[in-house]
Design a protein around this motif. Structure first.
Motif, PDB file in Angstrom:
ATOM      1  N   PHE A  82      76.986  41.509  47.426  1.00  0.00           N
ATOM      2  CA  PHE A  82      75.183  41.329  47.210  1.00  0.00           C
ATOM      3  C   PHE A  82      75.072  40.321  49.064  1.00  0.00           C
ATOM      4  CE2 PHE A  82      75.787  40.406  42.290  1.00  0.00           C
ATOM      5  CZ  PHE A  82      74.907  41.077  42.023  1.00  0.00           C
ATOM      6  N   VAL A 129      78.707  38.357  49.000  1.00  0.00           N
ATOM      7  CA  VAL A 129      79.524  38.388  47.428  1.00  0.00           C
ATOM      8  C   VAL A 129      79.803  39.544  46.997  1.00  0.00           C
ATOM      9  CG1 VAL A 129      79.648  37.415  45.236  1.00  0.00           C
ATOM     10  CG2 VAL A 129      78.585  35.923  47.196  1.00  0.00           C
ATOM     11  N   ALA A 142      80.960  40.955  43.749  1.00  0.00           N
ATOM     12  CA  ALA A 142      80.282  40.395  42.709  1.00  0.00           C
ATOM     13  C   ALA A 142      81.693  41.118  41.480  1.00  0.00           C
ATOM     14  CB  ALA A 142      79.290  40.108  41.856  1.00  0.00           C
ATOM     15  N   TYR A 172      85.857  33.591  34.035  1.00  0.00           N
ATOM     16  CA  TYR A 172      85.690  32.444  33.484  1.00  0.00           C
ATOM     17  C   TYR A 172      83.490  32.685  34.692  1.00  0.00           C
ATOM     18  CZ  TYR A 172      89.669  29.562  32.508  1.00  0.00           C
ATOM     19  OH  TYR A 172      90.540  29.940  32.350  1.00  0.00           O
ATOM     20  N   SER A 173      83.077  31.544  34.470  1.00  0.00           N
ATOM     21  CA  SER A 173      81.836  31.488  35.355  1.00  0.00           C
ATOM     22  C   SER A 173      81.745  31.933  36.858  1.00  0.00           C
ATOM     23  CB  SER A 173      81.496  30.523  35.483  1.00  0.00           C
ATOM     24  OG  SER A 173      80.101  30.324  35.834  1.00  0.00           O
ATOM     25  N   GLY A 174      81.434  33.328  36.716  1.00  0.00           N
ATOM     26  CA  GLY A 174      81.152  33.347  38.318  1.00  0.00           C
ATOM     27  C   GLY A 174      82.569  34.600  38.377  1.00  0.00           C
ATOM     28  N   ALA A 175      83.274  35.357  36.868  1.00  0.00           N
ATOM     29  CA  ALA A 175      83.785  36.445  37.258  1.00  0.00           C
ATOM     30  C   ALA A 175      83.185  37.059  37.417  1.00  0.00           C
ATOM     31  CB  ALA A 175      85.061  36.251  36.004  1.00  0.00           C
ATOM     32  N   GLY A 176      81.917  37.455  37.193  1.00  0.00           N
ATOM     33  CA  GLY A 176      81.564  38.642  37.537  1.00  0.00           C
ATOM     34  C   GLY A 176      81.105  40.052  35.978  1.00  0.00           C
ATOM     35  N   LYS A 177      81.247  39.219  35.173  1.00  0.00           N
ATOM     36  CA  LYS A 177      80.708  39.946  34.281  1.00  0.00           C
ATOM     37  C   LYS A 177      79.266  40.014  33.771  1.00  0.00           C
ATOM     38  CE  LYS A 177      81.701  35.925  31.514  1.00  0.00           C
ATOM     39  NZ  LYS A 177      81.383  35.081  33.083  1.00  0.00           N
ATOM     40  N   SER A 178      78.610  39.314  33.401  1.00  0.00           N
ATOM     41  CA  SER A 178      76.975  39.717  33.843  1.00  0.00           C
ATOM     42  C   SER A 178      76.769  40.790  34.652  1.00  0.00           C
ATOM     43  CB  SER A 178      76.287  38.307  34.146  1.00  0.00           C
ATOM     44  OG  SER A 178      76.047  37.916  32.945  1.00  0.00           O
ATOM     45  N   THR A 179      77.447  40.896  36.304  1.00  0.00           N
ATOM     46  CA  THR A 179      77.344  42.067  37.550  1.00  0.00           C
ATOM     47  C   THR A 179      77.330  42.771  36.423  1.00  0.00           C
ATOM     48  OG1 THR A 179      77.079  40.296  38.721  1.00  0.00           O
ATOM     49  CG2 THR A 179      77.416  42.546  39.474  1.00  0.00           C
ATOM     50  N   GLU A 188      77.086  36.805  26.544  1.00  0.00           N
ATOM     51  CA  GLU A 188      76.666  35.558  26.045  1.00  0.00           C
ATOM     52  C   GLU A 188      75.878  35.667  25.093  1.00  0.00           C
ATOM     53  OE1 GLU A 188      79.180  33.480  26.696  1.00  0.00           O
ATOM     54  OE2 GLU A 188      79.566  33.647  29.519  1.00  0.00           O
TER      55      GLU A 188
HETATM   56  N1  ATP Z   1      71.615  38.466  42.884  1.00  0.00           N
HETATM   57  C1  ATP Z   1      72.687  37.934  43.086  1.00  0.00           C
HETATM   58  N2  ATP Z   1      72.285  37.777  44.774  1.00  0.00           N
HETATM   59  C2  ATP Z   1      73.197  37.064  44.755  1.00  0.00           C
HETATM   60  N3  ATP Z   1      74.813  36.789  45.009  1.00  0.00           N
HETATM   61  C3  ATP Z   1      74.685  36.990  43.028  1.00  0.00           C
HETATM   62  C4  ATP Z   1      73.916  37.658  42.620  1.00  0.00           C
HETATM   63  N4  ATP Z   1      74.779  37.815  41.283  1.00  0.00           N
HETATM   64  C5  ATP Z   1      75.714  37.821  41.654  1.00  0.00           C
HETATM   65  N5  ATP Z   1      75.907  37.343  42.220  1.00  0.00           N
HETATM   66  C6  ATP Z   1      77.490  36.478  42.244  1.00  0.00           C
HETATM   67  O1  ATP Z   1      78.050  37.300  41.990  1.00  0.00           O
HETATM   68  C7  ATP Z   1      79.402  36.580  41.208  1.00  0.00           C
HETATM   69  C8  ATP Z   1      79.430  37.072  39.835  1.00  0.00           C
HETATM   70  O2  ATP Z   1      78.106  36.742  38.890  1.00  0.00           O
HETATM   71  P1  ATP Z   1      78.283  36.589  37.551  1.00  0.00           P
HETATM   72  O3  ATP Z   1      76.833  36.383  37.594  1.00  0.00           O
HETATM   73  O4  ATP Z   1      78.126  38.386  37.408  1.00  0.00           O
HETATM   74  O5  ATP Z   1      79.371  36.127  36.755  1.00  0.00           O
HETATM   75  P2  ATP Z   1      79.472  35.607  35.393  1.00  0.00           P
HETATM   76  O6  ATP Z   1      80.703  36.472  35.284  1.00  0.00           O
HETATM   77  O7  ATP Z   1      78.424  36.501  34.596  1.00  0.00           O
HETATM   78  O8  ATP Z   1      79.365  33.875  35.319  1.00  0.00           O
HETATM   79  P3  ATP Z   1      79.021  33.516  33.845  1.00  0.00           P
HETATM   80  O9  ATP Z   1      79.842  33.093  32.989  1.00  0.00           O
HETATM   81  O10 ATP Z   1      78.324  31.453  34.944  1.00  0.00           O
HETATM   82  O11 ATP Z   1      77.911  34.114  33.776  1.00  0.00           O
HETATM   83  C9  ATP Z   1      78.973  35.533  41.267  1.00  0.00           C
HETATM   84  O12 ATP Z   1      79.558  34.889  42.683  1.00  0.00           O
HETATM   85  C10 ATP Z   1      77.279  35.043  41.387  1.00  0.00           C
HETATM   86  O13 ATP Z   1      77.147  33.783  42.645  1.00  0.00           O
END
Ligand code: ATP
Ligand code: MG
Length: 343
Positions: free
Chosen positions: A13, A23, A25, A44-51, A171
């Motif tokens: 990103f 970042v 992701a 964990y939160s922020g690991a990049g799963k949703s991305t 989730e």
């Molecule tokens: N649209 C975006 N623009 C900038 N950074 C982003 C964007 N989407 C996600 N990120 C960053 O990418 C990284 C991974 O985010 P992501 O949402 O994929 O994590 P996650 O594992 O799903 O976390 P959670 O368990 O909290 O849902 C994080 O550092 C987040 O801040």
């Protein structure tokens, strides 16, 4: 051919302002998800799963690497072809994302309206889906009249409306209590088994993985640091991240202060007993010790169920003459590993 294939997929990103840094992701992730399996991604939160999920359904373009669905590189498709591919992918969310002003039936019908399915066909499909998720009685209700678990079941029915072969759940049970979570997971299991849908479950809850997933990938800071069958990863986690997650559901061996406290509280030599075979059980171990007339007690551990398979990890304190203890332990039989716990 795998259902979903990720080859060296990276998502960076770009920062909005010059003060922030980019970042990464998702960082060079390669994974195959097989047709018909339930695959979990944990981290964990922020690991990049949703991305990762948004890259799989093409909601986000990759920065580099290739995402293939059924061998089709979706990361390279023009918009219209991408939309057609996306119809084969259903998605459910933590907060359900139902339309509040529409009834349950109209929520489930929505994706069919969008693609112009004729009314009669739509109504038949909606009735069939509500039956499948056990909410036929709630067709005319509004989302706010339903419990969280019921709302998620509507979300699942809606995600299945266009007959996808792949369902992504980000989730999907995180907002639900444990009992409702089990109910929704049961339904996802049925979606997988009865409809043959490949299911990708994103979660930070290991209980969810233990209950439904055939395989699991562990993400940490954008990378997949470990993956394998759920049983393998749960019983022999290789990385510190996986070990920390696994410890939340599968008992680990006592060590350090905990072990010292147990030694202070229990006399005798400590043994670690582990078993994972069907047929092995703590009853057999305890029975063999009791028959040999050895005095023992359980000081730590228990037996877990991982995807329907038994995994036992126990620590016992044993008292008696050395030969009697050795003879007793030798009688326990196959499928059980016994080692003396180090000091
Ligand atoms: N649209 C975006 N623009 C900038 N950074 C982003 C964007 N989407 C996600 N990120 C960053 O990418 C990284 C991974 O985010 P992501 O949402 O994929 O994590 P996650 O594992 O799903 O976390 P959670 O368990 O909290 O849902 C994080 O550092 C987040 O801040
Ligand atoms: Mg997320």
């Amino acid at each position: 051919m795998p259902h979903v294939r990720l080859d060296e997929v990276t998502k960076v990103f770009r920062p909005r302002s010059r003060r922030d840094s980019p970042v990464t992701a998702v960082d060079r992730v390669s994974l195959d998800i097989e047709r018909g399996e339930v695959f979990a991604v944990i981290g964990y939160s922020g690991a990049g799963k949703s991305t990762l999920v948004r890259l799989i359904n093409g909601l986000e373009p990759v920065t580099s690497g290739v995402v293939e669905i059924d061998g089709v590189p979706i990361s390279a498709l023009p918009a219209r072809a991408l939309r057609r591919q996306q119809q084969g992918i259903g998605m459910i969310f933590q907060r359900f994302h139902l339309l509040r002003s529409r009834t349950v039936a109209k929520n489930v019908a929505y994706p069919l309206e969008v693609v112009g399915t004729p009314r009669a066909e739509r109504e038949a499909r909606v009735a069939e889906l509500l039956e499948f998720v056990g909410l036929a009685q709630k067709a005319a209700a509004y989302p706010e009249q339903l419990s969280g678990g019921q709302q998620q079941r509507v979300g699942i029915a809606r995600a299945l409306a266009a007959k996808p072969s792949l369902l992504l759940a980000d989730e999907a049970t995180s907002a639900l209590d444990p009992e409702t979570t089990a109910e929704v997971l049961d339904l996802l299991g049925r979606v997988n088994r009865e409809l043959g849908v490949t299911v990708v479950v994103i979660t930070h809850e290991m209980e969810v993985v233990a209950q439904v997933a055939d395989r699991v990938a562990v993400m940490d800071a954008g990378r997949v640091v470990e993956h394998g069958s759920t049983y393998e990863v749960f019983t022999a986690p290789q990385t510190p991240t996986a070990q920390r997650f696994v410890r939340t559901v599968v008992r680990a061996l006592p060590e350090g202060e905990e072990l010292a406290a147990l030694r202070a509280a229990h006399e005798g030599r400590f043994f670690t007993i582990s078993f994972s075979d069907a047929g092995a059980s703590e009853a057999r171990v305890f029975g063999a010790l009791a028959r040999a007339g050895v005095d023992f007690n359980l000081v730590h551990g228990g037996v877990d169920d991982i995807r329907g398979r038994v995994y036992g990890l126990l620590t016992i304190a044993v008292r008696g003459p050395e030969e009697a203890v050795a003879a007793a332990l030798a009688q326990v039989g196959p499928g059980v590993q016994i080692t003396e716990t180090g000091r």
